[in-house]
Design an enzyme around this catalytic site. Structure first.
Site, PDB file in Angstrom:
ATOM      1  N   ASN A 248       4.050  28.104   3.686  1.00 60.05           N
ATOM      2  CA  ASN A 248       4.612  26.763   3.503  1.00 60.05           C
ATOM      3  C   ASN A 248       6.108  26.939   3.318  1.00 60.05           C
ATOM      4  O   ASN A 248       6.534  27.719   2.458  1.00 60.05           O
ATOM      5  CB  ASN A 248       4.049  26.086   2.248  1.00 60.05           C
ATOM      6  CG  ASN A 248       2.552  25.784   2.350  1.00 60.05           C
ATOM      7  OD1 ASN A 248       1.910  26.060   3.357  1.00 60.05           O
ATOM      8  ND2 ASN A 248       2.002  25.222   1.289  1.00 60.05           N
TER       9      ASN A 248
ATOM     10  N   GLU B   6       2.492  24.423   6.036  1.00 59.96           N
ATOM     11  CA  GLU B   6       3.192  23.180   5.674  1.00 59.96           C
ATOM     12  C   GLU B   6       4.641  23.297   6.106  1.00 59.96           C
ATOM     13  O   GLU B   6       5.287  24.320   5.860  1.00 59.96           O
ATOM     14  CB  GLU B   6       3.198  22.922   4.160  1.00 59.96           C
ATOM     15  CG  GLU B   6       1.897  22.430   3.588  1.00 59.96           C
ATOM     16  CD  GLU B   6       1.978  22.112   2.093  1.00 59.96           C
ATOM     17  OE1 GLU B   6       3.062  21.737   1.599  1.00 59.96           O
ATOM     18  OE2 GLU B   6       0.939  22.266   1.427  1.00 59.96           O
TER      19      GLU B   6
HETATM   20  C1  FCB Z   1       4.197  21.275  -1.259  1.00 53.41           C
HETATM   21  C2  FCB Z   1       2.804  20.866  -1.682  1.00 53.41           C
HETATM   22  C3  FCB Z   1       2.341  19.577  -1.063  1.00 53.41           C
HETATM   23  C4  FCB Z   1       3.446  18.559  -1.019  1.00 53.41           C
HETATM   24  C5  FCB Z   1       4.664  19.141  -0.348  1.00 53.41           C
HETATM   25  C6  FCB Z   1       5.806  18.162  -0.188  1.00 53.41           C
HETATM   26  O1  FCB Z   1       4.775  22.079  -2.245  1.00 53.41           O
HETATM   27  O2  FCB Z   1       1.882  21.883  -1.331  1.00 53.41           O
HETATM   28  O3  FCB Z   1       1.219  19.114  -1.776  1.00 53.41           O
HETATM   29  O4  FCB Z   1       3.727  18.130  -2.295  1.00 53.41           O
HETATM   30  O5  FCB Z   1       5.111  20.234  -1.093  1.00 53.41           O
END
Ligand code: FCB
Length: 438
Positions: free
Chosen positions: A284, A346
């Site tokens: 992420n 992410e």
């Molecule tokens: C990450 C999280 C997700 C969301 C994004 C913006 O840290 O995993 O749940 O809050 O940020």
């Protein structure tokens, strides 16, 4: 054997507490986020996730949106308190039924289900016994993983054990801005170890019930020293060890980085459990972190400072796509052949997106953001990093933790009063991008 679609995997991500609502339905027990958000002053707009985007009821609409978008995968999370309302014991069948309906709807739509088992919504009953400060929670997590995989192991195409254990430890247990709201600073380290132990126990449980790939999703952030003063460089190294290595080195058999952790909770054999082979690494990425040496008397070995010279999102986060390439290349350099294929699990941005007079929602800044990050991903691939997929955070505007409904990360705008979903211009842009790259 269930398989992920071949080629580059395009996906979108969400998490249970941020979208589901229906917090008392079908036997769900309370989670730490229900408790935390109900306490005054914790959430900027005073809201909770009790309704969120109502996706518990509207999941079929969400799947239809994803089919239209053309993604190959959907990363959602399973709410532990729906499966074990008080954190232990046999599964609540109604909870599993919900995720079975979702998974089957995804498969019918040709979308690979990617399930995260823990995205921060711990059953409150386990918190009452110490939460992740307690070793017992790791064992309970392994049992819960077995229950979910026992029902869905033949259909979920990729498993993610934990979401961002670093963020959960630091915001939830060290600083207290997220649930459960503890402010233990460096005494929060047991939360790192117990989450990682839980991960290893969950990997074993998942292997028993499923042949699908298993990973976890870490949040990575290059540490940028404020100046090249030795104190700032040392602070950046300490920060890098804490965010980027404590939760990764042990996965690949290197143990905890020296000096970064209090090892008194680590028992014999734990590091072997944690180093169970995984099939992928979930990355992420949002932004780099500016760091300088701590002020005299600070309990921390670093201080975080705003980074100069970057545009920022509505969250105030610097937009720095080069940090994604830098991080991927650093992971590749650090772990070498031990690094499995990487998925960006992410990536995304918050902007104050509004519906215009013609009913459309134009978000050119998000298009630019995603475009630049996809270029950075391609650059990392050209540098030799095996990146196999990209999941946008998020499909929908949703309930953004301590920020409540004030931060919109979606490809789809949600009117939080009516639940009307309006795909933004980034949605149409991404659909084209996916079509061109299939
Ligand atoms: C990450 C999280 C997700 C969301 C994004 C913006 O840290 O995993 O749940 O809050 O940020």
């Amino acid at each position: 054997m269930p398989e992920l679609p071949g080629g580059f995997l395009w996906g979108v991500s969400t998490s249970a507490y941020q979208i589901e609502g229906a917090v008392t339905e079908d036997g769900r027990g309370p989670s730490v986020w229900d408790t935390f958000s109900a306490a005054p002053g914790r959430i900027v707009d005073g809201t909770t996730g009790a309704v969120a985007t109502d996706s518990y009821h509207r999941y079929a609409d969400d799947v239809a949106l994803m089919r239209d978008l053309g993604v190959g995968a959907y990363r959602f999370s399973v709410a532990w308190p729906r499966i074990q309302p008080d954190g232990t014991g046999p599964a609540n069948a109604a909870g599993l039924d919900h995720y079975e309906r979702l998974v089957d709807a995804l498969l019918d739509a040709g979308i690979a289900p990617v399930a995260t088992l823990f995205h921060w919504d711990l059953p409150q009953a386990l918190q009452d016994r110490g939460g992740w400060l307690s070793r017992e929670t790791a064992h309970r997590f392994g049992e819960y993983a077995a229950l979910v995989a026992g029902r869905l192991g033949d259909r979920v195409r990729m498993w993610i054990t934990l979401n961002e254990p670093f963020v959960h430890m630091s915001l939830g247990y060290a600083l207290g801005t997220h649930a459960p709201g503890e402010q233990l600073l460096f005494d929060a380290f047991p939360v790192a170890h117990h989450q990682l132990l839980g991960h290893g126990l969950a990997v074993a449980a998942l292997r028993d019930h499923s042949s699908s790939p298993v990973t976890l999703a870490n949040n990575y952030s290059p540490a940028r020293p404020a100046t090249d003063d030795p104190a700032d460089l040392a602070a950046a190294a300490a920060y890098d060890a804490l965010q980027n290595r404590v939760f990764t080195d042990p996965l690949f058999g290197l143990g905890y980085p020296e000096g970064a952790a209090d090892l008194s909770v680590v028992r014999e054999g734990d590091l072997d459990v944690i180093a169970a082979p995984i099939d992928a690494l979930g990355v992420n990425y949002y932004n780099p972190t500016g760091v300088r040496g701590p002020a005299d008397g600070s309990p921390l070995p670093f201080e975080m400072v705003p980074l100069e010279g970057y545009p920022t999102t509505a969250f105030g986060w610097p937009v720095a796509p080069d940090g994604l390439r830098e991080m991927l290349v650093a992971l590749h350099a650090r772990y070498g052949a031990a690094l499995p294929p990487v998925y960006i699990t992410e990536s995304g941005c918050a902007y104050d997106d509004v519906i215009g007079p013609d009913g459309s929602c134009d978000d050119p800044q998000r298009i630019a953001y995603l475009d630049a990050h996809l270029d950075a991903l391609a650059a990392a691939q050209a540098d030799g990093v095996d990146v196999r997929g990209y999941f946008v955070w998020s499909l929908l505007d949703n309930w953004e933790w301590a920020e409540g409904f004030t931060k919109r990360f979606g490809l789809v705008h949600v009117d939080f009063d009516t639940q009307a979903r309006t795909p933004k211009s980034s949605f149409a842009w991404l659909r084209e991008r996916i079509r061109d790259h299939r």
